[in-house]
Design a protein around this motif. Structure first.
Motif, PDB file in Angstrom:
ATOM      1  N   MET A 258      34.890  63.369  38.124  1.00  0.00           N
ATOM      2  CA  MET A 258      35.222  62.300  39.067  1.00  0.00           C
ATOM      3  C   MET A 258      36.572  62.554  39.736  1.00  0.00           C
ATOM      4  N   THR A 259      37.525  63.071  38.977  1.00  0.00           N
ATOM      5  CA  THR A 259      38.846  63.354  39.532  1.00  0.00           C
ATOM      6  C   THR A 259      38.775  64.440  40.588  1.00  0.00           C
ATOM      7  N   ASP A 260      38.025  65.510  40.311  1.00  0.00           N
ATOM      8  CA  ASP A 260      37.878  66.590  41.286  1.00  0.00           C
ATOM      9  C   ASP A 260      37.179  66.101  42.554  1.00  0.00           C
ATOM     10  N   ARG A 261      36.258  65.184  42.405  1.00  0.00           N
ATOM     11  CA  ARG A 261      35.449  64.733  43.536  1.00  0.00           C
ATOM     12  C   ARG A 261      36.140  63.644  44.361  1.00  0.00           C
ATOM     13  N   PHE A 262      36.788  62.694  43.695  1.00  0.00           N
ATOM     14  CA  PHE A 262      37.332  61.539  44.395  1.00  0.00           C
ATOM     15  C   PHE A 262      38.861  61.456  44.367  1.00  0.00           C
ATOM     16  N   PRO A 264      42.623  61.723  41.824  1.00  0.00           N
ATOM     17  CA  PRO A 264      43.097  61.020  40.628  1.00  0.00           C
ATOM     18  C   PRO A 264      43.354  59.536  40.833  1.00  0.00           C
ATOM     19  N   GLN A 265      43.884  59.138  41.986  1.00  0.00           N
ATOM     20  CA  GLN A 265      44.252  57.733  42.180  1.00  0.00           C
ATOM     21  C   GLN A 265      43.023  56.828  42.231  1.00  0.00           C
ATOM     22  N   ARG A 266      42.026  57.193  43.013  1.00  0.00           N
ATOM     23  CA  ARG A 266      40.807  56.390  43.093  1.00  0.00           C
ATOM     24  C   ARG A 266      40.087  56.353  41.743  1.00  0.00           C
ATOM     25  N   THR A 267      40.114  57.482  41.046  1.00  0.00           N
ATOM     26  CA  THR A 267      39.452  57.541  39.745  1.00  0.00           C
ATOM     27  C   THR A 267      40.145  56.636  38.733  1.00  0.00           C
ATOM     28  N   SER A 305      37.888  58.942  29.587  1.00  0.00           N
ATOM     29  CA  SER A 305      37.624  59.529  30.900  1.00  0.00           C
ATOM     30  C   SER A 305      38.811  59.392  31.850  1.00  0.00           C
ATOM     31  N   ILE A 306      39.752  58.507  31.536  1.00  0.00           N
ATOM     32  CA  ILE A 306      40.897  58.296  32.415  1.00  0.00           C
ATOM     33  C   ILE A 306      41.948  59.392  32.231  1.00  0.00           C
ATOM     34  N   ALA A 307      41.952  60.057  31.077  1.00  0.00           N
ATOM     35  CA  ALA A 307      42.982  61.050  30.776  1.00  0.00           C
ATOM     36  C   ALA A 307      43.059  62.183  31.793  1.00  0.00           C
ATOM     37  N   PRO A 308      41.944  62.825  32.181  1.00  0.00           N
ATOM     38  CA  PRO A 308      42.059  63.908  33.173  1.00  0.00           C
ATOM     39  C   PRO A 308      42.656  63.445  34.494  1.00  0.00           C
ATOM     40  N   ALA A 309      42.291  62.246  34.928  1.00  0.00           N
ATOM     41  CA  ALA A 309      42.833  61.720  36.183  1.00  0.00           C
ATOM     42  C   ALA A 309      44.332  61.468  36.064  1.00  0.00           C
ATOM     43  N   GLN A 310      44.761  60.921  34.932  1.00  0.00           N
ATOM     44  CA  GLN A 310      46.184  60.673  34.716  1.00  0.00           C
ATOM     45  C   GLN A 310      46.977  61.976  34.707  1.00  0.00           C
TER      46      GLN A 310
END
Length: 388
Positions: A258-262, A264-267, A305-310
């Protein structure tokens, strides 16, 4: 990939498992040591708090010691601390054992993360760190169901003996297969603190702290939650934790995609909102044999799931101090576990175990506020590493 990375990952798994393995057997510990479930839950709080503080402090204090020797010494302390927990006659002694265990565990995990990229080719450095991280995260989410099964069959003390024996095996393997490694430059505590002068960065770390705090307000007391709300026997409690664990491990992959696609902030914003909603609805779903498993799986996936985005957000925001930020964010995660476990204990004492989910949801909503603040704050110039 150098097979020694997998040895370090196994060691990280064993060490990481000790943090939350007692989460599913709090009622057993409370009954045996004649304390309340809320008091027993502080075993998680103390461990996480000491872990968070000890990691960067001990790494700086031991910066001149050869890495393999330091790793083996830390494993030895960890081994004896778990034996001490195994024979602990009372709750106070068990607390002391948990403090020593947390200090040695923090150093072992940090050493694993720093050694792994040094023993592989440059092209595999990021992947080696990912393997170590997977070992730690798997331990955090799978340790509880293992603890429930072993604790129910053999008693809670056998868990610490089992971990001690596994530590001994890991130590023997590392002794024979890991070569001596010269110490490298380690960022000082002053430099790490200086990097937090940016309000944008500092608030991002608060987001991690509050998300984990909201999560562990419920998760730290999930075993008594299941027993109280659904009347589950230990076997089904273990099944619930296992389903949660598998969902959480898969959630890391979902979060990365999700982070790669959208971005980090939106995720981060999307996942925080969903996380708060799921926590709020979870107690209401316990009345349905269909809705509860669904809520459990979604909760598990969102929890990690939030860790990669953070992490991606921190790297994008402060690329010049990204290594420091990852270290600080790991400490923020542990502070979150400590805060959530302690807060959950207060909720259980003042209200009931059922309300831990709603209290956790409130903390997650606060995390959303800090996330929006961080995203809207303009990026400032990070302090140079040599300055404080």
């Amino acid at each position: 990939m150098n097979f020694r990375v997998y040895v370090l990952a196994v060691s990280a798994f064993v060490v990481g498992m000790v943090e939350l393995i007692i989460g599913g057997i709090l009622p057993l510990i409370a009954e045996d040591l004649n304390v309340s479930v809320a008091a027993a839950g502080q075993l998680i709080t103390v461990f996480a708090l000491i872990f968070a503080i000890s990691g960067p402090v001990l790494l700086s204090l031991t910066s001149k010691i050869e890495r393999k020797r330091l790793y083996m010494s830390s494993l030895a302390v960890f081994f004896f601390a778990n034996l001490f927990a195994f024979v602990s006659p009372n709750f106070e002694t068990l607390i002391v054992a948990r403090v020593v265990t947390a200090m040695s565990a923090a150093l072992i995990i940090v050493l694993s993360l720093t050694i792994a990229p040094k023993i592989v080719e440059p092209a595999y450095r990021s992947r080696s760190i990912g393997i170590i991280t997977m070992g730690v995260s798997s331990a955090l989410v799978l340790g509880v169901p293992i603890g429930v099964l072993v604790g129910d069959m053999l008693g809670w003390r056998m868990l610490f003996l089992l971990i001690a024996m596994l530590t001994l095996v890991a130590g023997v393997i590392i002794f024979y297969f890991l070569e001596p490694i010269k110490p490298d430059h380690v960022t000082s505590l002053r430099q790490q603190i200086a990097s937090l002068k940016s309000k944008k960065i500092f608030s991002a770390h608060i987001v991690t702290l509050l998300i984990l705090a909201g999560h562990y307000t419920l998760y730290g007391y999930f075993a008594p939650f299941l027993q109280t709300t659904m009347g589950l026997e230990p076997f089904w409690v273990s099944v619930a934790f296992f389903v949660f664990g598998i969902s959480a491990v898969s959630g890391g992959g979902v979060g990365g995609w999700m982070t790669d696609r959208f971005g980090p902030q939106r995720t981060v914003v999307s996942f925080i909102i969903l996380f708060a909603i799921v926590l709020f609805l979870l107690p209401l779903s316990t009345y349905s044999s269909v809705l509860f498993p669904l809520a459990l799986v979604i909760w598990g996936m969102l929890s990690w799931s939030i860790a990669p985005a953070q992490q991606s957000y921190l790297i994008q925001t402060a690329p010049e101090t990204s290594d420091i930020q990852q270290s600080v964010n790991t400490s923020a995660l542990q502070f979150g576990i400590a805060t959530g476990s302690g807060f959950g204990g207060l909720v259980v004492q003042q209200s009931s175990v059922e309300t831990t989910a709603w209290a956790g949801s409130v903390l997650v909503i606060l995390a959303l506020g800090f996330a929006l603040y961080s995203f809207r704050k303009p990026a400032g110039k990070a302090a140079p590493l040599g300055q404080s």
